[in-house]
Design a protein around this motif. Structure first.
Motif, PDB file in Angstrom:
ATOM      1  N   SER A 193     -36.214 -46.255 -52.421  1.00 54.80           N
ATOM      2  CA  SER A 193     -36.303 -47.391 -53.336  1.00 54.80           C
ATOM      3  C   SER A 193     -37.755 -47.759 -53.546  1.00 54.80           C
ATOM      4  O   SER A 193     -38.536 -47.841 -52.577  1.00 54.80           O
ATOM      5  CB  SER A 193     -35.544 -48.600 -52.783  1.00 54.80           C
ATOM      6  N   GLU A 194     -38.133 -48.011 -54.779  1.00 54.20           N
ATOM      7  CA  GLU A 194     -39.506 -48.402 -55.066  1.00 54.20           C
ATOM      8  C   GLU A 194     -39.826 -49.797 -54.554  1.00 54.20           C
ATOM      9  O   GLU A 194     -40.987 -50.213 -54.526  1.00 54.20           O
ATOM     10  CB  GLU A 194     -39.770 -48.337 -56.562  1.00 54.20           C
ATOM     11  N   ASP A 195     -38.812 -50.542 -54.115  1.00 52.63           N
ATOM     12  CA  ASP A 195     -39.025 -51.894 -53.616  1.00 52.63           C
ATOM     13  C   ASP A 195     -39.424 -51.926 -52.145  1.00 52.63           C
ATOM     14  O   ASP A 195     -39.806 -52.973 -51.633  1.00 52.63           O
ATOM     15  CB  ASP A 195     -37.749 -52.730 -53.812  1.00 52.63           C
ATOM     16  N   HIS A 196     -39.311 -50.795 -51.456  1.00 55.57           N
ATOM     17  CA  HIS A 196     -39.670 -50.773 -50.037  1.00 55.57           C
ATOM     18  C   HIS A 196     -41.173 -50.976 -49.882  1.00 55.57           C
ATOM     19  O   HIS A 196     -41.970 -50.453 -50.662  1.00 55.57           O
ATOM     20  CB  HIS A 196     -39.249 -49.451 -49.405  1.00 55.57           C
ATOM     21  N   GLU A 197     -41.586 -51.733 -48.864  1.00 48.13           N
ATOM     22  CA  GLU A 197     -42.997 -52.061 -48.698  1.00 48.13           C
ATOM     23  C   GLU A 197     -43.871 -50.833 -48.460  1.00 48.13           C
ATOM     24  O   GLU A 197     -45.067 -50.844 -48.775  1.00 48.13           O
ATOM     25  CB  GLU A 197     -43.178 -53.037 -47.524  1.00 48.13           C
ATOM     26  N   LEU A 198     -43.304 -49.761 -47.932  1.00 48.87           N
ATOM     27  CA  LEU A 198     -44.088 -48.556 -47.669  1.00 48.87           C
ATOM     28  C   LEU A 198     -44.129 -47.609 -48.870  1.00 48.87           C
ATOM     29  O   LEU A 198     -44.810 -46.589 -48.822  1.00 48.87           O
ATOM     30  CB  LEU A 198     -43.538 -47.818 -46.449  1.00 48.87           C
ATOM     31  N   ALA A 199     -43.414 -47.953 -49.937  1.00 54.13           N
ATOM     32  CA  ALA A 199     -43.386 -47.076 -51.104  1.00 54.13           C
ATOM     33  C   ALA A 199     -44.737 -47.000 -51.802  1.00 54.13           C
ATOM     34  O   ALA A 199     -44.965 -46.105 -52.611  1.00 54.13           O
ATOM     35  CB  ALA A 199     -42.323 -47.562 -52.086  1.00 54.13           C
ATOM     36  N   ARG A 200     -45.635 -47.919 -51.482  1.00 57.52           N
ATOM     37  CA  ARG A 200     -46.966 -47.914 -52.110  1.00 57.52           C
ATOM     38  C   ARG A 200     -47.924 -46.942 -51.437  1.00 57.52           C
ATOM     39  O   ARG A 200     -49.022 -46.709 -51.930  1.00 57.52           O
ATOM     40  CB  ARG A 200     -47.578 -49.319 -52.055  1.00 57.52           C
ATOM     41  N   TYR A 201     -47.521 -46.383 -50.291  1.00 63.55           N
ATOM     42  CA  TYR A 201     -48.440 -45.588 -49.486  1.00 63.55           C
ATOM     43  C   TYR A 201     -47.978 -44.139 -49.357  1.00 63.55           C
ATOM     44  O   TYR A 201     -46.799 -43.832 -49.520  1.00 63.55           O
ATOM     45  CB  TYR A 201     -48.586 -46.196 -48.090  1.00 63.55           C
ATOM     46  N   ALA A 202     -48.957 -43.267 -49.036  1.00 66.08           N
ATOM     47  CA  ALA A 202     -48.652 -41.834 -48.994  1.00 66.08           C
ATOM     48  C   ALA A 202     -48.975 -41.177 -47.654  1.00 66.08           C
ATOM     49  O   ALA A 202     -48.684 -40.005 -47.472  1.00 66.08           O
ATOM     50  CB  ALA A 202     -49.406 -41.105 -50.101  1.00 66.08           C
ATOM     51  N   VAL A 203     -49.587 -41.903 -46.716  1.00 64.63           N
ATOM     52  CA  VAL A 203     -49.847 -41.362 -45.376  1.00 64.63           C
ATOM     53  C   VAL A 203     -49.267 -42.325 -44.357  1.00 64.63           C
ATOM     54  O   VAL A 203     -49.509 -43.542 -44.428  1.00 64.63           O
ATOM     55  CB  VAL A 203     -51.354 -41.154 -45.123  1.00 64.63           C
ATOM     56  N   HIS A 204     -48.512 -41.778 -43.398  1.00 63.93           N
ATOM     57  CA  HIS A 204     -47.782 -42.603 -42.452  1.00 63.93           C
ATOM     58  C   HIS A 204     -48.036 -42.090 -41.039  1.00 63.93           C
ATOM     59  O   HIS A 204     -47.946 -40.889 -40.782  1.00 63.93           O
ATOM     60  CB  HIS A 204     -46.287 -42.563 -42.773  1.00 63.93           C
ATOM     61  N   HIS A 205     -48.354 -43.011 -40.127  1.00 66.42           N
ATOM     62  CA  HIS A 205     -48.723 -42.664 -38.755  1.00 66.42           C
ATOM     63  C   HIS A 205     -47.600 -43.085 -37.813  1.00 66.42           C
ATOM     64  O   HIS A 205     -47.143 -44.234 -37.847  1.00 66.42           O
ATOM     65  CB  HIS A 205     -50.029 -43.385 -38.381  1.00 66.42           C
ATOM     66  N   TYR A 206     -47.170 -42.148 -36.944  1.00 65.21           N
ATOM     67  CA  TYR A 206     -46.119 -42.400 -35.966  1.00 65.21           C
ATOM     68  C   TYR A 206     -46.620 -42.047 -34.566  1.00 65.21           C
ATOM     69  O   TYR A 206     -47.445 -41.142 -34.405  1.00 65.21           O
ATOM     70  CB  TYR A 206     -44.864 -41.575 -36.292  1.00 65.21           C
ATOM     71  N   ASP A 207     -46.111 -42.751 -33.548  1.00 68.51           N
ATOM     72  CA  ASP A 207     -46.508 -42.443 -32.176  1.00 68.51           C
ATOM     73  C   ASP A 207     -45.633 -41.325 -31.619  1.00 68.51           C
ATOM     74  O   ASP A 207     -44.782 -40.767 -32.321  1.00 68.51           O
ATOM     75  CB  ASP A 207     -46.485 -43.697 -31.294  1.00 68.51           C
TER      76      ASP A 207
END
Length: 241
Positions: free
Chosen positions: A47-61
């Protein structure tokens, strides 16, 4: 979109762990990080409404828990295009930063840390990979709503990383307009200041996976005569013309 399993090996070639990436990300890039975590690059969510939809790099532990997201998603007015086109290959730098290579247009961005601070666009050049190539690859798909998808023949950045001299290597998979023509790969070397010092086209569509301790690169390509993928070990040198 489906999740993928990545197996991580240490410098001694011993197996360390298996990582299951997030299925909600249309993945174009993956890189293990110090401490056992990982970066995953691509458009987020359903969904384009998700807050992370604006970003393209995601960091996980190391427990696959989300820590941070940054790097702007693709600039397009259609959500399906944004989700499919965002992000690209990522690399860790010697000083603890991150390199991200986008496509449409071609762009390399450097970040100072794993939280996305200190953003600096190293180079952006439409003559290498233009927005027009992306628009040409978008095709309507039957179904409810305004759905779009890519053809499989979309030129896309596949590898980015620092060379031993501090310059940046970027490898792009290129698909010709005529599907009967063979695919190629475009190799671009850029200085830390953004000057393009070398650009050459290889007649094989190399998918570069990583560098080796002796300064070479491991890659694969599809052999059209054998109808199977082959592995290659490549060396990169700059020759004056």
């Amino acid at each position: 979109m489906t999740s993928s399993n990545y197996e991580i090996f240490g410098p001694d070639k011993r197996f360390l762990r298996r990582v299951r990436t997030q299925s909600s990300i249309w993945t174009w890039g993956f890189k293990p990080t110090p401490g056992g975590g990982f970066l995953q690059s691509g458009g987020y969510g359903f969904s384009e409404d998700h807050e992370l939809a604006r970003y393209a790099v995601h960091h996980y532990d190391r427990n696959e828990r989300h820590l941070a997201s940054w790097h702007p998603a693709a600039d397009h007015d259609n959500w399906e295009v944004v989700r499919s086109a965002s992000g690209g290959p990522v690399a860790l730098t010697e000083d603890g930063g991150v390199l991200v290579s986008d496509a449409a247009p071609f762009r390399i961005t450097r970040y100072a840390d794993l939280q996305g601070n200190g953003r600096h666009v190293v180079v952006e050049d439409e003559s290498i990979l233009s927005s027009a190539l992306l628009n040409r690859a978008i095709v309507p798909q039957p179904g409810p709503g305004d759905w779009v998808a890519y053809t499989s023949r979309w030129s896309k950045s596949f590898y980015v990383g620092e060379l031993s001299d501090g310059n940046i290597l970027n490898v792009i998979l290129e698909y010709p307009e005529d599907p009967d023509d063979p695919s190629t790969s475009l190799w671009v070397i850029v200085t830390p200041d953004g000057e393009i010092v070398a650009r050459t086209r290889a007649q094989k569509a190399y998918r570069v996976w990583n560098d080796t301790p002796d300064g070479h690169f491991l890659a694969s390509y599809w052999d059209r005569s054998a109808l199977q993928p082959l592995a290659a070990k490549l060396e990169v040198t700059i020759t004056a013309r």
